[in-house]
Scaffold this active site. Structure first.
Site, PDB file in Angstrom:
ATOM      1  CB  CYS A 118      -0.926   0.010   1.209  1.00 33.35           C
ATOM      2  SG  CYS A 118      -1.892  -1.487   1.350  1.00 33.35           S
ATOM      3  CG  HIS A 258      -2.975   3.110   2.913  1.00 34.47           C
ATOM      4  ND1 HIS A 258      -3.587   2.841   1.706  1.00 34.47           N
ATOM      5  CD2 HIS A 258      -2.973   1.932   3.594  1.00 34.47           C
ATOM      6  CE1 HIS A 258      -3.934   1.571   1.663  1.00 34.47           C
ATOM      7  NE2 HIS A 258      -3.581   1.003   2.802  1.00 34.47           N
ATOM      8  CG  ASN A 288      -6.439  -1.113   2.074  1.00 38.41           C
ATOM      9  OD1 ASN A 288      -5.841  -0.674   1.101  1.00 38.41           O
ATOM     10  ND2 ASN A 288      -5.804  -1.620   3.127  1.00 38.41           N
TER      11      ASN A 288
HETATM   12  O1  UT7 Z   1      -3.080  -1.675   4.044  1.00 34.56           O
HETATM   13  C1  UT7 Z   1      -2.759  -2.434   5.165  1.00 34.56           C
HETATM   14  C2  UT7 Z   1      -3.768  -3.510   5.306  1.00 34.56           C
HETATM   15  N1  UT7 Z   1      -4.255  -3.891   6.562  1.00 34.56           N
HETATM   16  C3  UT7 Z   1      -4.752  -3.126   7.547  1.00 34.56           C
HETATM   17  O2  UT7 Z   1      -4.671  -1.942   7.539  1.00 34.56           O
HETATM   18  C4  UT7 Z   1      -5.421  -3.828   8.678  1.00 34.56           C
HETATM   19  C5  UT7 Z   1      -5.342  -3.074   9.965  1.00 34.56           C
HETATM   20  N2  UT7 Z   1      -6.231  -3.693  10.941  1.00 34.56           N
HETATM   21  C6  UT7 Z   1      -7.544  -3.433  11.010  1.00 34.56           C
HETATM   22  O3  UT7 Z   1      -8.062  -2.636  10.241  1.00 34.56           O
HETATM   23  C7  UT7 Z   1      -8.355  -4.095  12.097  1.00 34.56           C
HETATM   24  O4  UT7 Z   1      -7.493  -4.804  12.957  1.00 34.56           O
HETATM   25  C8  UT7 Z   1      -9.442  -5.086  11.541  1.00 34.56           C
HETATM   26  C9  UT7 Z   1     -10.551  -4.280  10.861  1.00 34.56           C
HETATM   27  C10 UT7 Z   1      -8.831  -6.060  10.569  1.00 34.56           C
HETATM   28  C11 UT7 Z   1     -10.063  -5.841  12.691  1.00 34.56           C
HETATM   29  O5  UT7 Z   1     -10.616  -4.930  13.640  1.00 34.56           O
HETATM   30  P1  UT7 Z   1     -10.337  -5.143  15.190  1.00 34.56           P
HETATM   31  O6  UT7 Z   1     -11.096  -4.097  15.887  1.00 34.56           O
HETATM   32  O7  UT7 Z   1      -8.842  -5.191  15.356  1.00 34.56           O
HETATM   33  O8  UT7 Z   1     -11.021  -6.521  15.446  1.00 34.56           O
HETATM   34  P2  UT7 Z   1     -10.379  -7.850  16.053  1.00 34.56           P
HETATM   35  O9  UT7 Z   1      -9.466  -8.488  15.060  1.00 34.56           O
HETATM   36  O10 UT7 Z   1      -9.843  -7.542  17.419  1.00 34.56           O
HETATM   37  O11 UT7 Z   1     -11.638  -8.731  16.229  1.00 34.56           O
HETATM   38  C12 UT7 Z   1     -12.659  -8.427  17.197  1.00 34.56           C
HETATM   39  C13 UT7 Z   1     -13.806  -9.398  16.973  1.00 34.56           C
HETATM   40  C14 UT7 Z   1     -13.338 -10.862  16.845  1.00 34.56           C
HETATM   41  O12 UT7 Z   1     -14.322 -11.677  17.459  1.00 34.56           O
HETATM   42  P3  UT7 Z   1     -14.039 -12.331  18.906  1.00 34.56           P
HETATM   43  O13 UT7 Z   1     -12.799 -13.139  18.736  1.00 34.56           O
HETATM   44  O14 UT7 Z   1     -13.870 -11.153  19.821  1.00 34.56           O
HETATM   45  O15 UT7 Z   1     -15.277 -13.108  19.145  1.00 34.56           O
HETATM   46  C15 UT7 Z   1     -13.374 -11.087  15.354  1.00 34.56           C
HETATM   47  O16 UT7 Z   1     -13.573 -12.423  15.019  1.00 34.56           O
HETATM   48  O17 UT7 Z   1     -14.476  -9.081  15.752  1.00 34.56           O
HETATM   49  C16 UT7 Z   1     -14.569 -10.248  14.946  1.00 34.56           C
HETATM   50  N3  UT7 Z   1     -14.548  -9.874  13.543  1.00 34.56           N
HETATM   51  C17 UT7 Z   1     -15.668  -9.583  12.867  1.00 34.56           C
HETATM   52  N4  UT7 Z   1     -16.955  -9.560  13.232  1.00 34.56           N
HETATM   53  C18 UT7 Z   1     -17.855  -9.214  12.286  1.00 34.56           C
HETATM   54  C19 UT7 Z   1     -13.489  -9.745  12.716  1.00 34.56           C
HETATM   55  N5  UT7 Z   1     -13.895  -9.391  11.499  1.00 34.56           N
HETATM   56  C20 UT7 Z   1     -15.245  -9.287  11.564  1.00 34.56           C
HETATM   57  C21 UT7 Z   1     -16.238  -8.950  10.635  1.00 34.56           C
HETATM   58  N6  UT7 Z   1     -17.531  -8.927  11.033  1.00 34.56           N
HETATM   59  N7  UT7 Z   1     -15.936  -8.645   9.351  1.00 34.56           N
END
Ligand code: UT7
Length: 331
Positions: A118, A258, A288
């Site tokens: 990115c 970004h 993204n």
């Molecule tokens: O260009 C670079 C590319 N990458 C990035 O920039 C990614 C950067 N990271 C992020 O944007 C965030 O970490 C995410 C959007 C990927 C995830 O958000 P988060 O607030 O860090 O969520 P998490 O990974 O801590 O997950 C919290 C909960 C989990 O459930 P449990 O384990 O607490 O029951 C996940 O399984 O949210 C769940 N979860 C979802 N729920 C509904 C993860 N994805 C989803 C979803 N819908 N799409």
């Protein structure tokens, strides 16, 4: 990397191409255990674009490039160097830039691909500047493009809700001393490669029944780790390039970050002491788009009249590699 060369380099025009195909959060609710509310609150994304039918990475490049070239008043034959920044080329061989060169008929350009996730548009901007400063070339066409939807695992809600397809092009050429790129800083940390990667399809794990069965051709990501890293490096590298120019965030007309997650953008902007109106955001409509995020956001902001001649802009990105960096420029 401060500006020490013979010529000053600046972006003189931009263009963008977004596929017509759209995936809304409501669409995702029908195939995954997710919700519009979760996606909007945790990421800021409402919908993203998706290539359909025969539409390819190189098609998007050509559309965005033709707009940028027309706005610059240049013919394709006047491009001396074409750089395509992408992690999602049409083919693994030959380069994306060769395919784009052919479609555009940019016959006098030498061309190469740039792979920096990115951060690719920022890497490309800096590389273009060096060629221009040295006097090696006059006109550079830089395209930031990614077509990520074909390599998303549509069973993995941690990744597939985030990414979309698009292209943004910029014509970079010699400009007067008071305009153009003022400073840039680029970084990489390959120790963090496995935070965001595609396990198969390269020469280490070429495609076979096993790699397909194990879903190894799709993007895998440790979102939480990248999130923390992103807020830190976006803040630090923006301050660093501003420092090189003896400026501070208050001097900025706009920051174009970004577009990975609205919470990352808001945390970094807050740490930089920026007001929301100083930050360009379009993530809600496109998600993204990797290399395309910054040039598409820039193009929209210029087209809408937000960004005007003389404005001071900072661009900042992070991505797979991991790579990151920032640039300051006078529009
Ligand atoms: O260009 C670079 C590319 N990458 C990035 O920039 C990614 C950067 N990271 C992020 O944007 C965030 O970490 C995410 C959007 C990927 C995830 O958000 P988060 O607030 O860090 O969520 P998490 O990974 O801590 O997950 C919290 C909960 C989990 O459930 P449990 O384990 O607490 O029951 C996940 O399984 O949210 C769940 N979860 C979802 N729920 C509904 C993860 N994805 C989803 C979803 N819908 N799409």
């Amino acid at each position: 990397m401060s500006n020490l060369g013979q010529y000053n380099a600046g972006i003189i025009s931009t263009g963008r191409a977004l596929p017509i195909g759209k995936i809304t959060n409501a669409d995702l609710e029908t195939i995954l255990e997710t919700s519009d509310d979760w996606i909007q609150t945790r990421t800021g994304i409402r919908e993203r674009r998706m290539v359909t039918g025969d539409e390819t990475n190189s098609d998007l490049c050509v559309t965005a490039s033709r707009i940028a070239l027309e706005r610059a008043g240049l013919k394709a034959e006047e491009v001396d160097l074409l750089i395509v920044s992408t992690v999602t080329p049409d083919l693994t061989l030959p380069s994306a830039s060769c395919l784009v060169q052919s479609k555009l008929q940019a016959r006098n350009a030498f061309v190469f691909d740039l792979v920096a996730g990115c951060s690719g548009f920022l890497y490309g901007l800096t590389v273009a500047e060096k060629f221009i400063q040295a006097g090696t070339v006059k006109n550079v066409l830089l395209v930031g493009v990614d077509v990520l939807t074909p390599i998303m695992d549509w069973q993995d809600r941690n990744t597939c809700v985030l990414f979309g397809d698009g292209a943004g092009a910029a014509v970079i050429t010699r400009v007067e001393a008071e305009r153009g790129l003022m400073a840039s800083k680029l970084y990489a940390d390959g120790d963090k490669a496995e935070l965001l990667y595609t396990p198969a399809g390269g020469t280490k794990n070429p495609a076979n029944y096993g790699t397909v069965e194990d879903r190894m051709h799709y993007v895998r990501m440790n979102g939480k780790e990248i999130f923390k890293f992103a807020v830190k490096v976006m803040t630090e590298s923006t301050l660093e390039v501003l420092n090189i120019c003896e400026l501070s965030p208050t001097n900025l007309d706009y920051l174009i970050p970004h577009q990975a997650n609205i919470r990352i953008i808001e945390s970094a902007s807050k740490k930089l002491g920026l007001l929301p109106e100083q930050v360009i955001v379009n993530i809600e409509r496109f998600g993204n788009m990797s290399s395309a995020s910054i040039p598409v956001a820039l193009d929209e902001a210029v087209e809408s009249g937000k960004i005007k001649e003389g404005h001071l802009l900072a661009l900042v990105a992070f991505g797979a590699g991991l790579t990151w960096g920032a640039a300051v420029l006078r529009w």
